[in-house]
Scaffold this active site. Structure first.
Site, PDB file in Angstrom:
ATOM      1  N   CYS A 166       0.707  -1.105   0.100  1.00 53.71           N
ATOM      2  CA  CYS A 166       0.003   0.033  -0.016  1.00 53.71           C
ATOM      3  C   CYS A 166       0.834   1.335   0.085  1.00 53.71           C
ATOM      4  CB  CYS A 166      -0.922  -0.213   1.127  1.00 53.71           C
ATOM      5  SG  CYS A 166      -2.390   0.879   0.850  1.00 53.71           S
ATOM      6  N   HIS A 170      -3.789  -5.010   0.216  1.00 51.61           N
ATOM      7  CA  HIS A 170      -3.075  -5.780   1.363  1.00 51.61           C
ATOM      8  C   HIS A 170      -3.133  -7.307   1.351  1.00 51.61           C
ATOM      9  CE1 HIS A 170      -2.923  -1.784   3.918  1.00 51.61           C
ATOM     10  NE2 HIS A 170      -3.884  -1.475   2.990  1.00 51.61           N
ATOM     11  N   GLU A 183      -1.744  -9.263   3.481  1.00 51.72           N
ATOM     12  CA  GLU A 183      -1.488  -9.745   4.580  1.00 51.72           C
ATOM     13  C   GLU A 183      -2.938 -10.097   5.375  1.00 51.72           C
ATOM     14  OE1 GLU A 183      -1.111  -6.564   3.735  1.00 51.72           O
ATOM     15  OE2 GLU A 183      -1.417  -5.102   5.418  1.00 51.72           O
TER      16      GLU A 183
HETATM   17  N1  GLN Z   1      -2.014   6.573   2.509  1.00 53.54           N
HETATM   18  C1  GLN Z   1      -2.316   5.988   1.367  1.00 53.54           C
HETATM   19  C2  GLN Z   1      -3.592   5.990   0.684  1.00 53.54           C
HETATM   20  O1  GLN Z   1      -4.415   6.394   1.449  1.00 53.54           O
HETATM   21  C3  GLN Z   1      -1.979   4.358   1.582  1.00 53.54           C
HETATM   22  C4  GLN Z   1      -2.905   3.841   2.497  1.00 53.54           C
HETATM   23  C5  GLN Z   1      -2.354   2.346   3.277  1.00 53.54           C
HETATM   24  O2  GLN Z   1      -1.146   2.060   3.189  1.00 53.54           O
HETATM   25  N2  GLN Z   1      -3.045   1.471   3.824  1.00 53.54           N
HETATM   26  O3  GLN Z   1      -3.908   5.768  -0.552  1.00 53.54           O
END
Ligand code: GLN
Length: 536
Positions: free
Chosen positions: A384, A510, A512
């Site tokens: 992310c 994600h 995970e």
């Molecule tokens: N802050 C980034 C976004 O909103 C990444 C978010 C995250 O890592 N879950 O796109």
């Protein structure tokens, strides 16, 4: 009244952090292994609608379900143990309960009545508990009541449990988790806190059926007898819950204490077969006898509270077992990394993961980390925000756009290589408004990710507002960073890879959240495999 679904309530006493989530997940695992379809629900007594707006320092990681619910991290444990996805219905907060009652009031659904905690809030709680039971998918619903008995906040929940015990008397039981502390000066385990905690439940009209006693030492027969006698439970319902080396030992420890048998007996359910835990035991065997060790740096800004990255650290355990390798995580604070010290800070790492996150704190350290991993050809995994940093680093140092950034940090930067999706721009509310939950993704044949998954069509969970800016995609690809995973409907870039590198993968989603004991996540497994090969 009779009901085909059985309900198990898990309450906690004496202190918080006794591990209700792990006990609930372990019991569910044992019941599942005996052939009962089981789910677990968590009721959280705070006023936030969900933990999505909470800082990880408050409650650790925010876990995301397929249906896009932002939930308590215990749901991650439930999924990792049971290998069955959870949903919005599996996590309910006081905020959500009140919101829904207040919305009904505004719609006039209470027909002019005074709306009160009892019966309206308690009815809403009971309804939320039964939503899972009424679906017909589960034989058993385990409902974990967050907080500690005696807190003002959990009173309506305990009252709802009391009413359900009365309404479905043959189909409900209560397991109370307590602490039996060891007093070093006296050289003894003490049962009084447990007795008091059960009294507190009794004052609220709830007699627990089973006591799970957290303890650092063996609960001998005398202690068990004493607890049973003063807390009105049968001897076999006093369960010892000793501290364990790994959370994954707990189902086996609970089986030895026959927790599952006692539960089934009290619910008038047949014990069916002996639990089939062969795969679980095999997992534990490999966990405890690794044939090699690797060290992976986890670079993030919440590393002081490891629960902030719970699903990532558990995914490393699963992937380690799949590779018969012990994965040591070195927790590295992104805020402490600078251009000058990055080489020293990351020295000796066999692999590097840059963690998800929000906001500017620590982001330059993350970008420096990516550069170090890319240039030194250390296996790299960005998740992310970690993937977004990989894109920014590549733009700056390979393409040569020194002013590349994400619009999350610099709104009017010259090269907004990560930017907000147009749908997101209109949104003013913070809670529940990110791109959340499962989305499809198509992978490029032959890419590292397609090899890892061994398929080209996947679905993964998201939680972010910003995206790879497709305006720049062709320039990235010309320079060697390839989009190897795209959303089939929108074309959004979900995965980037660098070809000329042992293993360099950034995922916008994600992975995970989907790693379980039964199904270690393919990207984590492939990453650890690459880390191992690189070490050799
Ligand atoms: N802050 C980034 C976004 O909103 C990444 C978010 C995250 O890592 N879950 O796109």
């Amino acid at each position: 009244m009779s009901n085909s679904t059985k309900y198990i309530f898990v309450t906690g006493g004496v202190t918080s952090s006794l591990g209700k989530g792990i006990i609930s997940a372990s019991l569910a695992k044992l019941l599942q292994a005996r052939g009962y379809s089981t789910t677990i629900q968590k009721l959280d007594p705070y006023i936030n609608i969900d933990p999505g707006t909470l800082n990880p320092y408050e409650h650790g990681e925010c876990f995301v379900t397929d249906d896009g619910a932002e939930t308590d991290l215990d749901l991650g444990h439930y999924e990792r143990f049971l290998n069955v996805p959870t949903s919005q219905a599996n996590n309910v907060t006081t905020g959500r309960i009140y919101q829904s009652v207040i919305n009904k009031e505004r719609r006039g659904e209470f027909l002019g009545k005074t709306v009160q905690v009892i019966p309206h809030i308690t009815d809403e709680i009971k309804e939320r508990i039964q939503i899972l039971g009424n679906k017909g998918d589960y034989d058993i619903v385990i409902t974990e009541i967050g907080g500690t008995v005696g807190d003002i906040e959990s009173l309506p929940y305990v009252e709802a449990v009391r009413q359900m015990m009365w309404e479905f008397e043959n189909d409900c039981i209560v397991i109370h988790l307590t602490l039996v502390p060891y007093l070093a000066a006296a050289g003894e385990l003490k049962t009084k806190p447990t007795q008091h905690s059960v009294k507190q439940l009794l004052e609220l009209g709830v007699q627990p059926d089973i006591l799970c006693c957290r303890t650092e030492h063996e609960l001998d027969l005398n202690l068990r007898r004493k607890i049973a006698k003063f807390c009105n439970v049968s001897m076999n319902a006093v369960i010892e819950s000793r501290d364990a080396d790994s959370i994954y030992d707990v189902p086996i420890l609970m089986q030895a204490e026959e927790l599952d048998k006692v539960v089934l007996e009290k619910l008038n359910l047949p014990t069916k077969s002996v639990p089939d835990l062969n795969n679980w035991v095999e997992f534990l065997r490999k966990l405890k006898s690794p044939t090699s060790t690797v060290t992976v740096g986890l670079v993030g800004k919440y590393v002081e509270l490891k629960d902030s990255y719970k699903s990532i650290s558990e995914a490393f355990i699963h992937a380690g077992v799949a590779n018969e390798t012990k994965v040591n995580i070195k927790w590295i604070h992104s805020e402490k990394i600078t251009k000058e010290n990055v080489d020293a800070m990351l020295e000796g790492l066999d692999g590097i993961l840059v963690a998800p996150g929000f906001g500017s704190r620590g982001i330059s350290g993350k970008i420096e980390t990516v550069r170090h991993a890319r240039q030194n050809k250390i296996p790299f995994f960005g998740i992310c925000l970690g993937m977004q940093c990989a894109v920014i680093e590549f733009a700056r140092n390979v393409i040569g756009w020194s002013e590349a950034h994400t619009t999350e940090i610099v709104e009017d930067c010259k090269y907004p290589v990560i930017s907000m999706m147009s749908e997101q721009k209109e949104i003013v509310n913070m809670g529940g408004t990110m791109r959340l939950g499962a989305y499809k993704c198509h992978l490029t044949a032959g890419s590292k990710v397609a090899q890892a998954y061994n398929t080209e069509k996947i679905s993964e969970r998201h939680r972010h507002r910003f995206e790879f800016n497709n305006e720049y995609l062709s320039t990235f690809e010309e320079h060697g960073m390839k989009a190897t995973g795209r959303n089939p409907e929108t074309g959004l870039v979900e995965v980037v890879e660098i070809e000329d590198h042992p293993w360099f993968v950034g995922a916008q989603y994600h992975p995970e959240y989907k790693s379980t004991v039964a199904n270690p996540h393919p990207l984590f497994v492939a990453f650890i495999k690459a880390v191992l090969e690189n070490k050799k």
